[in-house]
Enzyme design. Structure first.
Site, PDB file in Angstrom:
ATOM      1  N   SER A  33       3.846   1.147  -2.407  1.00 24.39           N
ATOM      2  CA  SER A  33       2.287   0.536  -1.344  1.00 24.39           C
ATOM      3  C   SER A  33       2.545  -0.768  -1.367  1.00 24.39           C
ATOM      4  O   SER A  33       2.197  -1.279  -0.396  1.00 24.39           O
ATOM      5  CB  SER A  33       1.670   0.818  -2.385  1.00 24.39           C
ATOM      6  OG  SER A  33       1.070  -0.393  -3.453  1.00 24.39           O
ATOM      7  N   ASP A 323      -7.846  -5.523  -2.250  1.00 19.80           N
ATOM      8  CA  ASP A 323      -7.706  -4.199  -3.204  1.00 19.80           C
ATOM      9  C   ASP A 323      -7.404  -4.859  -4.363  1.00 19.80           C
ATOM     10  O   ASP A 323      -6.674  -6.250  -5.056  1.00 19.80           O
ATOM     11  CB  ASP A 323      -7.661  -3.492  -3.012  1.00 19.80           C
ATOM     12  CG  ASP A 323      -6.218  -2.784  -2.692  1.00 19.80           C
ATOM     13  OD1 ASP A 323      -5.070  -3.511  -3.616  1.00 19.80           O
ATOM     14  OD2 ASP A 323      -5.287  -2.110  -2.191  1.00 19.80           O
ATOM     15  N   HIS A 326      -3.975  -4.921  -4.874  1.00 23.33           N
ATOM     16  CA  HIS A 326      -2.096  -5.611  -3.640  1.00 23.33           C
ATOM     17  C   HIS A 326      -3.355  -6.720  -3.344  1.00 23.33           C
ATOM     18  O   HIS A 326      -4.288  -7.168  -3.153  1.00 23.33           O
ATOM     19  CB  HIS A 326      -3.050  -4.805  -2.299  1.00 23.33           C
ATOM     20  CG  HIS A 326      -2.133  -3.097  -2.872  1.00 23.33           C
ATOM     21  ND1 HIS A 326      -2.645  -2.375  -3.234  1.00 23.33           N
ATOM     22  CD2 HIS A 326      -0.580  -2.668  -3.758  1.00 23.33           C
ATOM     23  CE1 HIS A 326      -2.008  -1.028  -3.488  1.00 23.33           C
ATOM     24  NE2 HIS A 326      -0.803  -1.566  -3.324  1.00 23.33           N
TER      25      HIS A 326
END
Length: 348
Positions: A33, A323, A326
């Site tokens: 991610s 978040d 990240h």
């Protein structure tokens, strides 16, 4: 930090002097991610980010599948290399025709060095990402011919960023795995996968490969929430495990470079630049490193970070994290500058 900025500016200036030509023919991205730009968007998985408030500071304020409010560190890196567009997500409709001639992005959120990690979340495993890359090579040969394709494959920079999910989303929450493998042995297991992936990529023509180290996992907002026992401090055992893995992957890279004399392989140190941001955020203009911008900032990521998340900050530029896993676009730019300095060997 000034040295990093100077080198970044110097390389960008060189790009300008080359009349708009990029420093390398392409960029190819694998991983999770941290570098996924949208490959999970149409998959049956809970791990995706193609909805607000993700992407709110990206071009046109539209979510793309990036786990960020804006640009990823690799987006800044691609810009610094002189490209005017980003490698398309391989599973997107943009990944066709001449758009494939400057690289592609195969990364998938929640993927890891171990295929079993990706399988837990129905993400695209590294094995499958490599399979897609072989498919990509065939498409490029059909579009541009063997000679142009060969130059693209050998001259491109390849980026691999993964491993965090193997720990935080698998090892630490899987009692069976945790009881069978000590952190040392688990790190060895991941390094085996690293070695195999690099060798397979080399055999497919890659010669310039950059691999990110693990970050200070114990300082991620979600990790502190889940594993700190109720305090707001970084979790030492998680950070120590990251350090152990990073030492092993650096040692493995030296062996690979001796084995393949024409291989340029750089292990990018993400651990220390990110830890510096977290420990001393004000040095780079940040004011918040414990809480993320989205929602309460302590647990939200993916579907939990949405347009109805209560408490989401209005301006993410002062936050290290977007978040709970990240970095923000602003933090990604700082990290990208550090990567650029470390990766000079890949473009020399």
């Amino acid at each position: 930090m000034m040295v990093v900025i100077f080198v970044a500016q110097l390389l960008v200036a060189l790009v300008g002097l080359s009349h708009g030509q990029s420093l390398v023919p392409g960029v190819v991205i694998f991983g999770d991610s941290v570098v996924d730009s949208g490959n999970n968007n149409n998959r049956l998985t809970l791990v995706k980010a193609n909805f607000p408030p993700y992407g709110r500071d990206f071009s046109n304020q539209l979510p793309t599948g990036r786990f960020c409010n804006g640009k990823l560190a690799t987006d800044f890196t691609v810009e610094n290399l002189g490209f005017t567009s980003y490698p398309p997500s391989y599973l997107s409709k943009e990944a066709q025709g001449e758009n494939l001639l400057a690289g592609a992005n195969f990364a998938s959120a929640a993927s890891g060095y171990l295929d079993i990690t990706a399988n837990l979340y129905n993400s695209i495993s590294l094995t499958q990402q490599l399979h897609y890359y072989k498919e990509y090579q065939s498409k490029v040969v059909a579009i541009a011919g063997k000679e142009v394709a060969a130059d693209l494959f050998s001259g491109s920079i390849y980026v691999l960023s993964t491993g965090n999910s193997d720990y935080v989303q698998n090892y630490y929450i899987n009692p069976l795995l945790y009881s069978v493998y000590t952190p040392e042995r688990f790190a060895d297991l991941l390094v085996q996968s690293f070695n195999s992936f690099i060798e397979n990529l080399y055999n497919l023509g890659a010669r310039r490969i950059g691999v990110t180290s693990l970050p200070p996992m114990g300082c991620l907002p979600a990790a502190i929430t889940l594993f700190s026992g109720g305090n707001n401090n970084c979790v030492a055992r998680l950070n120590n495990n990251a350090i152990t893995f990073n030492k092993k992957i650096n040692a493995a890279s030296q062996v690979l470079k001796k084995r393949y004399s024409d291989l340029k392989l750089v292990i990018f140190d993400i651990y220390n630049p990110l830890l510096e941001l977290i420990k001393n955020p004000s040095n780079d203009g940040f004011f918040e490193a414990r809480r993320a911008c989205c929602g309460t900032g302590i647990i939200e990521t993916s579907l939990l970070c949405n347009s109805r998340s209560i408490g989401t900050c209005s301006n993410a530029s002062g936050y290290v994290f977007w978040d709970s896993f990240h970095p923000t676009e602003a933090a990604n730019q700082v990290l990208a500058d550090a990567l650029l300095l470390q990766g000079i060997d890949l473009i020399s």
